[in-house]
Design a protein around this motif. Structure first.
Motif, short mmCIF file in Angstrom:
data_model
loop_
_atom_site.label_atom_id
_atom_site.label_comp_id
_atom_site.label_asym_id
_atom_site.label_seq_id
_atom_site.Cartn_x
_atom_site.Cartn_y
_atom_site.Cartn_z
N ASP A 115 0.75 -1.24 0.18
CA ASP A 115 -0.10 0.06 0.33
C ASP A 115 1.12 1.10 0.05
OD1 ASP A 115 -2.37 -1.65 -0.15
OD2 ASP A 115 -2.09 -1.60 1.66
N VAL A 116 0.69 2.09 -0.87
CA VAL A 116 1.58 3.47 -1.02
C VAL A 116 1.04 4.29 -1.59
CG1 VAL A 116 3.28 4.24 -2.61
CG2 VAL A 116 3.23 1.56 -2.80
N THR A 117 0.99 5.58 -0.69
CA THR A 117 0.37 6.34 -0.31
C THR A 117 1.46 7.20 -0.69
OG1 THR A 117 -0.82 6.10 1.44
CG2 THR A 117 -1.01 7.91 1.29
N SER A 118 1.03 8.71 -0.98
CA SER A 118 1.32 9.70 -1.32
C SER A 118 1.35 11.14 -1.58
CB SER A 118 2.40 9.59 -2.99
OG SER A 118 1.46 9.12 -4.07
N ALA A 119 1.89 12.06 -2.14
CA ALA A 119 1.25 13.16 -1.60
C ALA A 119 0.62 13.89 -2.96
CB ALA A 119 2.88 14.30 -1.11
N GLN A 120 1.16 13.27 -3.68
CA GLN A 120 1.25 13.35 -5.44
C GLN A 120 0.84 12.49 -6.22
OE1 GLN A 120 3.92 16.62 -6.34
NE2 GLN A 120 3.03 18.28 -5.40
N PRO A 121 -0.07 12.45 -7.37
CA PRO A 121 0.56 11.49 -7.85
C PRO A 121 1.16 11.06 -8.14
CG PRO A 121 -1.55 12.39 -8.82
CD PRO A 121 -0.56 13.60 -7.61
N LEU A 122 1.98 9.76 -8.51
CA LEU A 122 3.41 9.14 -9.11
C LEU A 122 2.96 9.01 -10.65
CD1 LEU A 122 3.68 6.04 -5.83
CD2 LEU A 122 4.61 8.44 -6.09
N THR A 123 4.12 9.03 -10.75
CA THR A 123 4.85 8.88 -12.54
C THR A 123 5.45 7.04 -12.87
OG1 THR A 123 6.92 9.22 -12.45
CG2 THR A 123 5.90 10.92 -12.84
N THR A 124 5.28 7.15 -13.63
CA THR A 124 5.35 5.54 -14.14
C THR A 124 6.31 4.90 -13.69
OG1 THR A 124 3.73 5.82 -15.80
CG2 THR A 124 5.03 3.81 -15.44
N ASP A 125 7.39 5.83 -13.60
CA ASP A 125 9.23 5.40 -13.28
C ASP A 125 9.15 5.37 -11.78
OD1 ASP A 125 9.84 5.43 -16.12
OD2 ASP A 125 10.20 7.52 -15.98
N GLN A 126 8.29 6.60 -11.34
CA GLN A 126 8.53 6.32 -9.78
C GLN A 126 7.07 5.55 -9.22
OE1 GLN A 126 6.33 10.14 -8.78
NE2 GLN A 126 8.28 11.27 -8.28
N GLU A 127 6.54 4.80 -9.77
CA GLU A 127 5.95 3.45 -9.20
C GLU A 127 6.52 1.83 -9.72
OE1 GLU A 127 1.76 3.00 -11.04
OE2 GLU A 127 1.35 4.62 -10.58
N ALA A 128 7.30 2.03 -10.33
CA ALA A 128 8.41 1.27 -10.72
C ALA A 128 9.73 1.05 -9.87
CB ALA A 128 9.57 1.01 -12.40
N ALA A 129 10.12 2.39 -9.67
CA ALA A 129 11.31 2.40 -8.11
C ALA A 129 10.86 2.24 -6.98
CB ALA A 129 12.02 4.19 -8.28
N ILE A 130 9.75 1.65 -7.06
CA ILE A 130 8.93 2.49 -5.75
C ILE A 130 8.82 0.26 -5.49
CG2 ILE A 130 6.98 2.10 -4.31
CD1 ILE A 130 7.04 4.68 -4.75
N ALA A 131 7.54 -0.29 -6.72
CA ALA A 131 8.30 -1.98 -6.15
C ALA A 131 9.02 -2.34 -6.95
CB ALA A 131 7.82 -1.90 -8.21
N ASP A 132 10.14 -2.10 -7.14
CA ASP A 132 11.85 -2.63 -7.45
C ASP A 132 12.51 -2.72 -6.34
OD1 ASP A 132 11.53 -3.42 -10.45
OD2 ASP A 132 13.01 -1.65 -11.21
N GLN A 133 12.14 -1.52 -4.98
CA GLN A 133 12.54 -1.24 -4.34
C GLN A 133 12.27 -1.80 -2.96
OE1 GLN A 133 15.45 0.43 -3.04
NE2 GLN A 133 15.61 -0.11 -0.94
N VAL A 134 10.76 -2.43 -3.27
CA VAL A 134 9.91 -3.19 -2.28
C VAL A 134 10.36 -4.95 -2.27
CG1 VAL A 134 7.53 -4.27 -1.98
CG2 VAL A 134 7.93 -2.09 -1.85
N LYS A 135 10.32 -5.13 -3.96
CA LYS A 135 10.73 -5.99 -4.54
C LYS A 135 12.06 -6.69 -3.85
CE LYS A 135 10.36 -7.35 -8.82
NZ LYS A 135 10.55 -7.93 -9.99
N GLN A 136 13.37 -5.59 -3.47
CA GLN A 136 14.55 -5.95 -3.10
C GLN A 136 14.29 -6.06 -1.40
OE1 GLN A 136 16.80 -2.69 -3.68
NE2 GLN A 136 17.77 -3.28 -5.72
N MET A 137 13.82 -5.40 -1.11
CA MET A 137 13.72 -5.39 0.63
C MET A 137 13.38 -7.33 1.15
SD MET A 137 12.74 -1.30 1.60
CE MET A 137 10.41 -1.15 1.13
N THR A 138 11.79 -6.91 0.64
CA THR A 138 10.99 -9.08 0.60
C THR A 138 11.77 -9.35 0.19
OG1 THR A 138 9.30 -8.21 -1.19
CG2 THR A 138 8.89 -7.01 1.31
N GLY A 139 12.06 -10.07 -0.55
CA GLY A 139 12.86 -10.70 -1.95
C GLY A 139 11.95 -11.85 -2.67
#
Length: 185
Positions: A115-139
């Motif tokens: 669940d991602v809450t942001s102050a402003q709408p995220l760009t596609t690149d930002q969403e991908a970066a967050i997904a990659d970071q979460v993937k790394q953190m959780t395996g």
């Protein structure tokens, strides 16, 4: 709390049975998509929700609407499962069953929901970066993002994965600074 236990006693076995059927027929992903479509319909249509939940509506009418909503491309096994829920008067639990099935599918495929809450709408690149970071953190093999906006965050994001919360918002940083300042007095 007692009500939630009773609901779980109905939802979990039916979702588990649907998962077993999906695995036996190699249709886990198709059933998950069907469940997601129904969950989306529950979110978008109060009329659909009240129709399905109404005990006064005849079973045949409910079956007709479900068949119409699912369309002709829906798998016969999935549609028959929905009809079984109608016949057994368990259709009122459809939303919970679909939610539980999707959770089982995520677990089966090692997919994490963030669940991602942001102050402003995220760009596609930002969403991908967050997904990659979460993937790394959780395996995890993959990450599904549930994105919302909250202007009160001022800036940044708050990411919740399971019971873990990663607060990278400006509001969170200000709160931590305030607590540090109050704690140092």
């Amino acid at each position: 709390m007692k009500g939630n236990t009773m609901i779980a006693q109905v939802v979990e076995p039916y979702a588990g049975a649907l998962m077993t059927l999906a695995q036996e027929t190699n249709k886990v992903e198709a059933f998950a998509e069907n469940c997601r479509a129904l969950l989306s319909l529950f979110q978008e249509s109060a009329e659909f929700r009240s129709f399905v939940m109404n005990p006064l509506v005849k079973a045949e009418d409910k079956k007709g609407v479900l068949q119409g909503v699912c369309g002709q491309d829906v798998d016969t096994y999935f549609l028959n499962f929905l009809f079984l829920l109608v016949d057994r008067r368990r259709i009122v639990f459809l939303e919970g069953i679909c939610q539980e099935f999707v959770a089982l599918q995520r677990k089966l495929n090692n997919i994490v929901l963030a669940d991602v809450t942001s102050a402003q709408p995220l760009t596609t690149d930002q969403e991908a970066a967050i997904a990659d970071q979460v993937k790394q953190m959780t395996g995890a093999n993959a990450v599904e993002l549930n994105i919302s906006t909250d202007a009160d965050l001022i800036g940044g994001v708050v990411i919740k994965v399971g019971s873990k919360v990663f607060d990278a918002s400006l509001r969170g940083q200000l709160r931590r600074i305030s607590m540090d300042l109050l704690g140092s007095n």
